[in-house]
Design an enzyme around this catalytic site. Sequence first.
Site, PDB file in Angstrom:
ATOM      1  N   ASP A  20      -2.603 -63.292  27.924  1.00  0.00           N
ATOM      2  CA  ASP A  20      -4.090 -64.885  28.360  1.00  0.00           C
ATOM      3  C   ASP A  20      -2.578 -65.145  28.823  1.00  0.00           C
ATOM      4  OD1 ASP A  20      -5.159 -66.796  28.471  1.00  0.00           O
ATOM      5  OD2 ASP A  20      -5.939 -66.454  26.777  1.00  0.00           O
ATOM      6  N   HIS A 135      -6.132 -81.655  19.808  1.00  0.00           N
ATOM      7  CA  HIS A 135      -7.285 -80.678  20.096  1.00  0.00           C
ATOM      8  C   HIS A 135      -8.169 -80.533  18.990  1.00  0.00           C
ATOM      9  CE1 HIS A 135      -5.678 -81.535  23.744  1.00  0.00           C
ATOM     10  NE2 HIS A 135      -4.839 -80.829  23.683  1.00  0.00           N
ATOM     11  N   ASP A 172       1.210 -87.014  24.250  1.00  0.00           N
ATOM     12  CA  ASP A 172       0.867 -85.353  24.922  1.00  0.00           C
ATOM     13  C   ASP A 172       0.558 -85.663  25.771  1.00  0.00           C
ATOM     14  OD1 ASP A 172       1.067 -82.777  24.026  1.00  0.00           O
ATOM     15  OD2 ASP A 172      -0.407 -82.974  24.679  1.00  0.00           O
ATOM     16  N   HIS A 174      -1.876 -84.347  27.309  1.00  0.00           N
ATOM     17  CA  HIS A 174      -3.527 -83.789  27.253  1.00  0.00           C
ATOM     18  C   HIS A 174      -3.941 -84.655  26.239  1.00  0.00           C
ATOM     19  CE1 HIS A 174      -1.491 -80.303  27.457  1.00  0.00           C
ATOM     20  NE2 HIS A 174      -2.899 -80.047  28.827  1.00  0.00           N
ATOM     21  N   ASP A 265       4.722 -82.337  26.835  1.00  0.00           N
ATOM     22  CA  ASP A 265       4.357 -81.563  27.819  1.00  0.00           C
ATOM     23  C   ASP A 265       4.170 -82.854  28.924  1.00  0.00           C
ATOM     24  OD1 ASP A 265       2.014 -82.864  26.364  1.00  0.00           O
ATOM     25  OD2 ASP A 265       0.768 -80.734  26.266  1.00  0.00           O
ATOM     26  N   TYR A 305       6.230 -77.241  26.351  1.00  0.00           N
ATOM     27  CA  TYR A 305       6.398 -75.731  26.941  1.00  0.00           C
ATOM     28  C   TYR A 305       7.626 -75.602  27.953  1.00  0.00           C
ATOM     29  CZ  TYR A 305       1.198 -77.328  24.767  1.00  0.00           C
ATOM     30  OH  TYR A 305       0.376 -77.314  24.122  1.00  0.00           O
TER      31      TYR A 305
HETATM   32  C1  X5A Z   1      -1.185 -79.086  22.021  1.00  0.00           C
HETATM   33  C2  X5A Z   1      -1.192 -79.364  23.850  1.00  0.00           C
HETATM   34  C3  X5A Z   1      -2.938 -77.476  25.471  1.00  0.00           C
HETATM   35  C4  X5A Z   1      -4.123 -76.808  25.802  1.00  0.00           C
HETATM   36  C5  X5A Z   1      -3.824 -76.736  27.355  1.00  0.00           C
HETATM   37  C6  X5A Z   1      -4.811 -75.574  28.051  1.00  0.00           C
HETATM   38  N1  X5A Z   1      -2.525 -78.049  23.915  1.00  0.00           N
HETATM   39  N2  X5A Z   1      -4.514 -75.320  29.371  1.00  0.00           N
HETATM   40  O1  X5A Z   1      -0.854 -79.616  24.821  1.00  0.00           O
HETATM   41 ZN    ZN Z   2      -0.169 -81.473  25.361  1.00  0.00          ZN
END
Ligand code: X5A
Ligand code: ZN
Length: 683
Positions: A20, A135, A172, A174, A265, A305
Amino acid sequence: MGTALVYHEDMTATRLLWDDPECEIERPERLTAALDRLRKCGLEQRCLRLSAREASEEELGLVHSPEYVSLVRETQVLGKEELQVLSGQFDAIYFHPSTFHCARLAVGAALQLVDAVLTGVVQNGLALVRPPGHHSQRAAANGFCVFNNVAIAAVHAKQKHGLHRILIVDWDVHHGQGIQYLFEDDPSILYFSWHRYEHGRFWPFLRESDADAVGRGQGLGFTVNLPWNQVGMGNADYVAAFLHLLLPLAFEFDPELVLVSAGFDSAIGDPEGQMQATPACFAHLTQLLQVLAGGRVCAVLEGGYHLESLAESVCMTVQTLLGDPAPPLPGPMVPCQSALESIQSARAAQAPHWRSLQLQDVTPVLTSPSTHSPVGRPPPLLPGGPVCKTAASALSSLLDQPCLHPAPPVCPAVALTAPDITLVLPPDVTQQEGSALNEETQAWARPHESLAQDEALTALGKLLYLLDGVLDGQVSSGIVATPPSAAAATLDVAIQRGLSHGAQRLLCVALGQLDWPPDLVHDGGVSRALRLCMYPGRRILWLNIRGKEAAALSMFQVSTPLPVLTGGFLSCILGLVLPLAYSFQPDLVLVALGPAHGLQGPHAALLTSMLRGPAGGRVLALLEEDSTPQLAEILARVLHGEAPPSLGPYSVASPEDAQALMYLRGQLEPQWKMLQCRPHLEA
Ligand code: X5A
Ligand code: ZN
């Protein structure tokens, strides 16, 4: 009081068992890379290590539904195929037989950290966890997140420790929509998130990630979204967002605890974020948060990441939690237009709900085409495009350097000339006895009548000694007390000595009856030229906070009245002093509390504490000998990295103070770009 590091090796167990491409970046090495680097830098050893416990199901129930908890519990006994099918029911999620155990450890780690901080075992800390949490929703896993670690910690802090106001800072890249949904109508939790948004074209593609989502009902104004509409945001953009949006609200909110959804990230090199902020930026963000809530900051890992970037950013965060000064930020500090647009629209959306954002807005700055210089940054990046390479190579050159940490950390030295002041100091702060050589001291003193007396000479000798120590990197900062009559001349010598000893840019923040140094003012710059021509390329930025009118004699000579109320003082620091300082990027800051400075102890502490940021910690505070020992002590403590005391309840700035600030910002914004909090309109 110490920094906790909460971790458990078992959290490396959960991993993706099938193919994935979206989920494969969330892997066990994220934790081991971060931990290895903490060890290598000697930071882990300086922390209180706590082994994470599993959260109870009751604790999970603080934000999740019983049905959802059961669903996750049951994944423990599923086979690979079944796990894959179940995972497919959620967005960007994988389950592993160990997921339930890991996710309970992740929540448990956050709870332990909060307990350790709120019971006074430590001052602050970091929980290194997987899976991440922000999330995750009441009854749904999402975006690699299973249980909402930070949200559960916030509810726990309210229930078990009786807190009433908690700030959650989600840096973060996101949007932590899970946290937003859980606390949308809750005024006891202020949730701030910045995130890659690109006008809704970036995951999780939600309308409610935009700046106009501000909470509902009682919680109006307690959700703060700052959507980034371009990639490539860097250090200046992040610091500007804190100074002009988050911190004004945070001081007004006056939290009892700061939780950080600490995803990395948002740092350079990350494949998800595509941003440009360097790891050192997280030291600054951390330091800016440490002035809140008496320094009670609990950071909990979310995303991140790129293993190198993640590990380095984690180190920067922990190092700052430990009290070390943040390293200077590289590159010009100029926020980009897109960032300013975002900050401005978030400020506009929040303004109805926050007094600290009212009164403040100046009319848009018009830039004539001739004076408009293109902002010093590359155009927006495209994933996979040429700019990715730039980010990657910038990162690699950064990480190429053998050691990014100026280890071992230097501690503040305190030189005091009045022998009858005894201070209660942190154990590793040295009370310096050194003094410059007599002849040298006398040579510096000679032009100044007020430095003729023995007392003044002794103080000057100590100042020179300490100043050399700071500039040579033996100590990070210091405090010198002088006889009141010698304050101005001592400061003048400090400036000259600083310049002659290698300081390229010197920021001088003077309070009370300290005028411009005589040769800066009496002749319209002629003798200033004389002084500076001895040191080509070197600069002094003078900021006088002395109760007289607001004036910018030049971009390097600024005078502002001392605001009378706390709100005015805060907007002066966040809206003027720090933006100037971050734009100027001084290598030494002199804070001089001159005669009749009128500054309250907590205000002096906050100012001094926050000025550590832009100067890599190199701050020299000049006090008067008859200052109270409490003042010297409190300054010693903040220079050592301790949190300044709370300013007490928020009071709005007086109209006069607000106006003085508006005027100066308008004058200086074209030169000092970190003052901007709105995009320029083309004339
Ligand atoms: C915790 C976090 C990111 C999810 C990305 C999905 N989640 N495309 O960084
Ligand atoms: Zn994130």
